[in-house]
Design an enzyme around this catalytic site. Structure first.
Site, PDB file in Angstrom:
ATOM      1  N   THR A   9       0.938  -1.200   0.430  1.00 48.70           N
ATOM      2  CA  THR A   9       0.141   0.144  -0.356  1.00 48.70           C
ATOM      3  C   THR A   9       1.017   1.032  -0.459  1.00 48.70           C
ATOM      4  O   THR A   9       2.306   1.059   0.785  1.00 48.70           O
ATOM      5  CB  THR A   9      -1.120  -0.356   1.551  1.00 48.70           C
ATOM      6  OG1 THR A   9      -0.448   0.126   2.429  1.00 48.70           O
ATOM      7  CG2 THR A   9      -1.678  -0.857   1.083  1.00 48.70           C
ATOM      8  N   GLY A  10       0.596   2.255  -0.498  1.00 47.35           N
ATOM      9  CA  GLY A  10       1.206   3.907  -0.729  1.00 47.35           C
ATOM     10  C   GLY A  10       2.208   3.869  -1.714  1.00 47.35           C
ATOM     11  O   GLY A  10       3.494   3.439  -1.221  1.00 47.35           O
ATOM     12  N   TYR A 194      -0.787  11.757  14.306  1.00 44.93           N
ATOM     13  CA  TYR A 194       0.648  11.099  13.624  1.00 44.93           C
ATOM     14  C   TYR A 194       1.003   9.375  14.961  1.00 44.93           C
ATOM     15  O   TYR A 194       1.296   8.477  14.153  1.00 44.93           O
ATOM     16  CB  TYR A 194       1.437  11.843  12.550  1.00 44.93           C
ATOM     17  CG  TYR A 194       2.721  11.370  11.834  1.00 44.93           C
ATOM     18  CD1 TYR A 194       1.845  10.679  10.986  1.00 44.93           C
ATOM     19  CD2 TYR A 194       3.463  10.443  12.461  1.00 44.93           C
ATOM     20  CE1 TYR A 194       3.185   9.641  10.213  1.00 44.93           C
ATOM     21  CE2 TYR A 194       4.195   9.831  12.247  1.00 44.93           C
ATOM     22  CZ  TYR A 194       4.016   9.346  10.113  1.00 44.93           C
ATOM     23  OH  TYR A 194       5.096   9.221   9.564  1.00 44.93           O
TER      24      TYR A 194
END
Length: 335
Positions: A9-10, A194
Site C-alpha cells: 500500500t502507498g 500521527y
C-alpha cells in the site's frame, strides 16, 4: 499462482516505491501489486519500475485505506485475483498539515537533543486531523484501521494451510506512548494524531502475532529513520531544508538514524522480505540504519509495549469493526 504475491500500500512514491524497486532488483519473479489511491501516480510508478525491470510482473490496485468502502472493494478485487497473499506491506500513511513549533525547533537545534529532535519529532510536531465520511478520525483510519480491515478481509488469503505470510508495517520512531490513550485511541482530543497512530500500529502488530501466528501469519513493524520524502518536506518551508540539509548530511556521520534517502529508509522493509518470519521477535521494531559512509543495515530494538494493552486495543478495534460494518450495511441496504 506459483509466484510470491507481494502487495504494497502507498507504493507510488517515497519509501513504498523504493521498496518495490529493491524487491524487483532482488527477485524479479515475484508478482508485485501496487495498491494506491491515485491511479495516475500508480501507473507512473509502474512505468518507472518497468523501465528498470522490463519483464517484471506488476499490477495495480485502487485503494484508499482511509475509506472503508474503498478497502472493502479493493479486498473483493484481491480475492478475485489471487488465491493467496504472501507479503502485505502496510505502508500507506498520512501526516496532514504538519505544524512545527519554531521555538522548540530553535531551542532544540542548539541543544544536545538536536539529533533526537530531528529523528523523532518529539515535542516539535503537531498535526491537524479531520473526520472522514465513515465518522472516523482520518489519521487513525488511514494509518491503522483501514489496514486492520484489510487484514481481516484478506484473512483467508493470508492464512493458508502450509504457507506462511507476513504483515510488514511502516511505523516510526515518532510512535510514542505519551501520545496514545486507550480511552481515546482515535486521538480526537490531542494534537499528535500521527504519533498516536504509529504507536497504535505497534500495539496492533503485537496483538496480531498473538492471534495469528498459529495460522502461519506473522506481523512485524519497521522504522525507516529520518527520510526526506514529500511528507517530510511538507513540515518546513523549502528554504529551511535548503539551509539545513548540509547539516543533516554532516550529522549522519555521527548517527545511524539519518537514513535520508527513500532507498535507505526501505532497508528494514526489504530486509524482512528475506527473513523466516518464525525467527523474528514479535515485540521488536526493525529499524533502518545508515552508516556514515551511506551503507544501510537493519537492527531490531525491543518495543516498550504492554501486551495487555495491546490485547485490549485489539478488542476495541474488533468492536469498532463491528459497529462500522453494521453502519455500512445499513447504508447499503438503504440504497
Amino acid at each position: 499462482m506459483s509466484k510470491k504475491i507481494v502487495l504494497v500500500t502507498g507504493a507510488n512514491s517515497g519509501i513504498g516505491l523504493a521498496l518495490c524497486e529493491r524487491l524487483l532488483t532482488h527477485n524479479d519473479q515475484i508478482h508485485l501489486c501496487l495498491a494506491c489511491r491515485n491511479m495516475q501516480r500508480a501507473e507512473a510508478a509502474r512505468t518507472a519500475l518497468h523501465t528498470s525491470h522490463p519483464g517484471a510482473d506488476i499490477s495495480l490496485l485502487k485503494v484508499d485505506v482511509g475509506s472503508l468502502q474503498s478497502v472493502l472493494e479493493a479486498c473483493k478485487e484481491i480475492k478475485h485475483r489471487y488465491k493467496k497473499v504472501d507479503y502485505l506491506y502496510l505502508n500507506a500513511g498520512i501526516m496532514p498539515n504538519p505544524q512545527i513549533s519554531l521555538k522548540a525547533f530553535v531551542n532544540g537545534l542548539f541543544s544536545r537533543k538536536v539529533i533526537s529532535m530531528f529523528a523523532t519529532g518529539e515535542g516539535l510536531l503537531t498535526q491537524q486531523d479531520r473526520v472522514t465520511a465513515d465518522g472516523l478520525q482520518e489519521v487513525f483510519v488511514t494509518n491503522v484501521f483501514g489496514h486492520f480491515i484489510m487484514i481481516r478481509e484478506l484473512e483467508p488469503l493470508l492464512c493458508q494451510p502450509g504457507n506462511t505470510s507476513q504483515l510488514i508495517w511502516t511505523s516510526s520512531s515518532n510512535a510514542r506512548s505519551s501520545a496514545f490513550r486507550l480511552d481515546d485511541y482515535q486521538h480526537t482530543q490531542g494534537v499528535e494524531p500521527y504519533s498516536s497512530s504509529k504507536y497504535a500500529s505497534d500495539l496492533l502488530s503485537v496483538a496480531l502475532n498473538r492471534h495469528y501466528n498459529k495460522q502461519g501469519l506473522y506481523s512485524s513493524v519497521t522504522c525507516p529513520g529520518l527520510v526526506m520524502t514529500n511528507l517530510t518536506y511538507g513540515i518546513l518551508p523549502s528554504f529551511f531544508w535548503t539551509l539545513i540539509m548540509p547539516v543533516m548530511w554532516l550529522i549522519r556521520i555521527f548517527t545511524n538514524t539519518f537514513t535520508l534517502t527513500a532507498y535507505n529508509g526501505a532497508e528494514a522493509l526489504f530486509w524482512l522480505f528475506n527473513q523466516k518470519p518464525e525467527s523474528l521477535d514479535p515485540r521488536a521494531k526493525y529499524h533502518s540504519y545508515t552508516s556514515g559512509l551511506g551503507n544501510g543495515y537493519t537492527k531490531p530494538q525491543k518495543m516498550d509495549l504492554d501486551e495487555d494493552m495491546a490485547e485490549t486495543f485489539y478488542e476495541k478495534l474488533l468492536e469498532l469493526e463491528g459497529r462500522v460494518r453494521d453502519k455500512h450495511k445499513l447504508q447499503e441496504d438503504g440504497r
